[in-house]
Scaffold this motif. Structure first.
Motif, mmCIF file in Angstrom:
data_model
loop_
_atom_site.group_PDB
_atom_site.id
_atom_site.type_symbol
_atom_site.label_atom_id
_atom_site.label_comp_id
_atom_site.label_asym_id
_atom_site.label_seq_id
_atom_site.Cartn_x
_atom_site.Cartn_y
_atom_site.Cartn_z
ATOM 1 N N THR A 1 0.830 -1.203 0.000
ATOM 2 C CA THR A 1 0.000 0.000 0.000
ATOM 3 C C THR A 1 0.866 1.255 0.000
ATOM 4 O O THR A 1 1.931 1.276 0.625
ATOM 5 N N PRO A 2 0.425 2.316 -0.687
ATOM 6 C CA PRO A 2 1.153 3.590 -0.619
ATOM 7 C C PRO A 2 0.829 4.377 0.660
ATOM 8 O O PRO A 2 1.425 5.418 0.903
ATOM 9 N N PHE A 3 -0.117 3.882 1.454
ATOM 10 C CA PHE A 3 -0.536 4.560 2.681
ATOM 11 C C PHE A 3 0.100 3.876 3.891
ATOM 12 O O PHE A 3 0.800 2.866 3.772
ATOM 13 N N VAL B 1 0.295 1.361 6.698
ATOM 14 C CA VAL B 1 -0.251 0.004 6.690
ATOM 15 C C VAL B 1 -1.481 -0.092 7.586
ATOM 16 O O VAL B 1 -2.487 -0.727 7.225
ATOM 17 N N GLU B 2 -1.435 0.537 8.747
ATOM 18 C CA GLU B 2 -2.560 0.475 9.668
ATOM 19 C C GLU B 2 -3.818 1.069 9.052
ATOM 20 O O GLU B 2 -4.921 0.549 9.233
ATOM 21 N N ARG B 3 -3.644 2.143 8.316
ATOM 22 C CA ARG B 3 -4.786 2.790 7.656
ATOM 23 C C ARG B 3 -5.374 1.890 6.580
ATOM 24 O O ARG B 3 -6.595 1.737 6.475
ATOM 25 N N ALA B 4 -4.506 1.273 5.785
ATOM 26 C CA ALA B 4 -4.981 0.386 4.717
ATOM 27 C C ALA B 4 -5.671 -0.846 5.297
ATOM 28 O O ALA B 4 -6.701 -1.302 4.796
ATOM 29 N N ALA B 5 -5.112 -1.394 6.375
ATOM 30 C CA ALA B 5 -5.717 -2.554 7.006
ATOM 31 C C ALA B 5 -7.106 -2.231 7.544
ATOM 32 O O ALA B 5 -8.034 -3.050 7.454
ATOM 33 N N ALA B 6 -7.255 -1.025 8.082
ATOM 34 C CA ALA B 6 -8.565 -0.604 8.591
ATOM 35 C C ALA B 6 -9.580 -0.509 7.460
ATOM 36 O O ALA B 6 -10.758 -0.850 7.635
ATOM 37 N N VAL B 7 -9.142 -0.063 6.283
ATOM 38 C CA VAL B 7 -10.031 -0.005 5.123
ATOM 39 C C VAL B 7 -10.469 -1.410 4.733
ATOM 40 O O VAL B 7 -11.645 -1.659 4.453
ATOM 41 N N LEU B 8 -9.528 -2.346 4.715
ATOM 42 C CA LEU B 8 -9.855 -3.742 4.377
ATOM 43 C C LEU B 8 -10.900 -4.287 5.350
ATOM 44 O O LEU B 8 -11.920 -4.846 4.933
ATOM 45 N N ALA B 9 -10.651 -4.118 6.627
ATOM 46 C CA ALA B 9 -11.563 -4.653 7.638
ATOM 47 C C ALA B 9 -12.943 -4.024 7.531
ATOM 48 O O ALA B 9 -13.969 -4.707 7.649
ATOM 49 N N GLY B 10 -12.995 -2.721 7.274
ATOM 50 C CA GLY B 10 -14.288 -2.048 7.180
ATOM 51 C C GLY B 10 -15.048 -2.426 5.928
ATOM 52 O O GLY B 10 -16.238 -2.752 5.987
ATOM 53 N N GLU B 11 -14.352 -2.422 4.790
ATOM 54 C CA GLU B 11 -14.998 -2.705 3.507
ATOM 55 C C GLU B 11 -15.539 -4.127 3.454
ATOM 56 O O GLU B 11 -16.556 -4.386 2.809
ATOM 57 N N GLN B 12 -14.883 -5.053 4.136
ATOM 58 C CA GLN B 12 -15.281 -6.456 4.075
ATOM 59 C C GLN B 12 -16.137 -6.882 5.267
ATOM 60 O O GLN B 12 -16.303 -8.059 5.513
ATOM 61 N N PRO C 1 5.009 0.084 -7.554
ATOM 62 C CA PRO C 1 3.855 -0.715 -7.128
ATOM 63 C C PRO C 1 3.800 -2.052 -7.857
ATOM 64 O O PRO C 1 4.200 -2.161 -9.014
ATOM 65 N N ALA C 2 3.288 -3.080 -7.166
ATOM 66 C CA ALA C 2 3.165 -4.406 -7.767
ATOM 67 C C ALA C 2 2.054 -4.443 -8.805
ATOM 68 O O ALA C 2 2.185 -5.093 -9.853
ATOM 69 N N ILE C 3 0.925 -3.776 -8.520
ATOM 70 C CA ILE C 3 -0.206 -3.693 -9.437
ATOM 71 C C ILE C 3 -0.763 -2.275 -9.371
ATOM 72 O O ILE C 3 -0.451 -1.517 -8.439
ATOM 73 N N PRO C 4 -1.604 -1.858 -10.322
ATOM 74 C CA PRO C 4 -2.135 -0.490 -10.294
ATOM 75 C C PRO C 4 -2.971 -0.217 -9.053
ATOM 76 O O PRO C 4 -3.660 -1.087 -8.539
ATOM 77 N N GLY C 5 -2.893 1.003 -8.572
ATOM 78 C CA GLY C 5 -3.677 1.442 -7.426
ATOM 79 C C GLY C 5 -3.380 2.905 -7.164
ATOM 80 O O GLY C 5 -2.916 3.624 -8.055
ATOM 81 N N THR D 1 -8.606 0.742 -3.930
ATOM 82 C CA THR D 1 -7.492 1.520 -4.483
ATOM 83 C C THR D 1 -6.343 1.681 -3.506
ATOM 84 O O THR D 1 -5.210 1.938 -3.910
ATOM 85 N N GLN D 2 -6.621 1.524 -2.211
ATOM 86 C CA GLN D 2 -5.548 1.665 -1.219
ATOM 87 C C GLN D 2 -4.486 0.571 -1.318
ATOM 88 O O GLN D 2 -3.417 0.695 -0.725
ATOM 89 N N PHE D 3 -4.785 -0.473 -2.070
ATOM 90 C CA PHE D 3 -3.824 -1.565 -2.192
ATOM 91 C C PHE D 3 -3.211 -1.609 -3.582
ATOM 92 O O PHE D 3 -3.922 -1.578 -4.589
ATOM 93 N N THR D 4 -1.887 -1.694 -3.610
ATOM 94 C CA THR D 4 -1.168 -1.950 -4.861
ATOM 95 C C THR D 4 -0.619 -3.380 -4.856
ATOM 96 O O THR D 4 0.252 -3.725 -5.640
ATOM 97 N N GLY D 5 -1.139 -4.190 -3.989
ATOM 98 C CA GLY D 5 -0.820 -5.607 -3.903
ATOM 99 C C GLY D 5 -1.596 -6.226 -2.763
ATOM 100 O O GLY D 5 -1.707 -5.616 -1.691
#
Length: 414
Positions: free
Chosen positions: A12-14, A16-27, A62-66, A107-111
């Motif tokens: 993630t370009p952000f 890690v804690e912020r991106a993980a929180a997005v994952l947990a919330g979105e799912q 980045p590994a993939i687009p994001g 989008t917060q994840f590039t992998g």
């Protein structure tokens, strides 16, 4: 409440804690903005929970687009997230949609790759899992204390039912344990499923009556669910012990429906696996993948092979074999299927690295193209595994066993 835990490898370009929180919330209970119904009480019961974060390296591409990194840096980490079983109950498609759903598009994840998952003991009460597994497949074939030796009908497609049956007769007389259709063949213009089943089983049944050895034939039943179930009944009535399903093509619910019938060992072919796994930071890793299919009830599952003809490394193949052999829910056994460019020459290294003979070891050309014919090919593979368990090198085994020695001459320089 019991929880399911998933481990992800993320980039993630952000923070890690912020991106993980997005994952947990979105799912789970959240979305991109706070909504009135998401109360603290609701979140306490249904929100996903970040369990651990293990920071790894930082990279500049980045590994993939994001999302673009304003700092030019992309952070990698391992993240464990858990969900209450209440979120989806004992519903495998809903579980997979949670663990592998829209999070790949955030989008917060590039992998992002699902590396492993753990389900609670109660799943063992709701899913019967593989009906046969390792012990059952050994019992059906009468093979103990060595790998099951198998092969694939080649050419993959184009043979008539009678031509296929003639080949099966040669292989059965050679002492083969297992034969399967290629995944490309189900019912073709010159080889209908029904005619091929009848022709092949006539040979297998005659051989079984004569010798007492029943060759396991994984005939491909992959299709729409109703058609698969009709074919399944015909396979059972024919006296066969196995059916093959292209699990990624058929899908989770279709495969589970077939496995739930419980009368045949189900050979799970993972064709399409590279699409799910080949990128190091996208998709799913095999430890998680095989657990999902164990829950569905598959008895045998492809793991590729040492020194294979595909892209996968030997280290990855070894991890896959170990994942299949690791106990799950008190006894969900699944038989690793070693294939892809195999002949006896890979047996010593396979055994050295895995220390197991609980394998279905399949060779196509390694049997059919053996200098002494298919019979010599089957003998050579059994010799290779006898040598492997004894700790012999390929060179020493070639000196001791004539048929294996001829394999080395034929395939050793390939």
């Amino acid at each position: 409440m019991e929880r399911i835990t998933a481990r992800y490898y993320i980039e993630t370009p952000f923070e890690v804690e912020r991106a993980a929180a997005v994952l947990a919330g979105e799912q789970s209970s959240g979305t991109f903005v706070a909504v009135p119904g998401e109360t603290e009480e609701l979140k306490q019961r249904f929100a996903a929970r970040i369990e651990t974060i293990n920071h790894l390296e930082t990279v500049s591409e980045p590994a993939i687009p994001g999302a673009k990194a304003s700092s030019g840096k992309y952070n990698r980490a391992e993240v464990e997230v858990s969900w209450s079983v209440e979120n989806f109950g004992y519903n495998l498609p809903a579980m997979v949609s949670t663990l592998q759903g829209n999070l790949y598009e955030i989008t917060q994840f590039t992998g992002l790759k699902l590396m492993d998952l753990e389900v609670p003991p109660s799943f063992g009460d709701h899913f019967k899992g593989p009906r046969f597994g390792i012990a059952g497949c050994r019992k059906l074939t009468g093979v103990q204390d060595r790998p099951l030796i198998g092969t694939i009908i080649k050419p993959s497609i184009g043979l008539t039912p009678q031509q296929t049956a003639d080949m099966v007769k040669v292989l059965a007389e050679a002492g083969i344990d297992f034969i399967k259709d290629d995944e490309l063949l189900v019912s073709s213009a010159n080889s209908s499923f029904e005619e091929r089943l009848e022709a092949v089983m006539r040979v297998i049944n005659i051989h079984a009556d004569k010798t007492g050895k029943r060759v396991m034939y994984a005939i491909n039943i992959s299709d729409e669910v109703d058609t698969m179930l009709r074919r399944y009944e015909k396979v059972v009535a024919s006296g066969n012990t196995c059916a093959m399903v292209s699990i990624n093509s058929v899908g989770l619910s279709g495969v589970k429906k077939v496995c739930d019938q419980g009368e045949l060992a189900i050979h799970g072919h993972r064709n399409g696996w590279g699409m799910l796994n080949r990128h190091p930071l996208l998709g799913i890793e095999f430890p998680a993948y095989q657990k999902i299919w164990r829950l569905a009830g598959v008895d045998q599952l492809h793991v590729n092979g040492i020194q294979n003809k595909f892209w996968e490394s030997d280290d990855s193949v070894v991890r896959s074999i170990e994942a299949c052999l690791k106990p799950m829910l008190g006894g969900y056994s699944i038989l690793p299927v070693v294939s892809s460019g195999q002949w006896g020459g890979q047996a010593p290294e396979t055994y050295r690295r895995t220390q197991t003979t609980d394998l279905l070891y399949m060779a196509g050309g390694g049997i059919m193209a053996h200098p002494d014919g298919p019979a010599g090919g089957v003998v050579a593979l059994n010799q290779a595994w006898e040598a492997a368990v004894a700790g012999l090198s390929v060179e020493a085994a070639a000196q001791r066993y004539p048929e294996f020695g001829n394999s080395v001459k034929k395939f050793g320089s390939n």
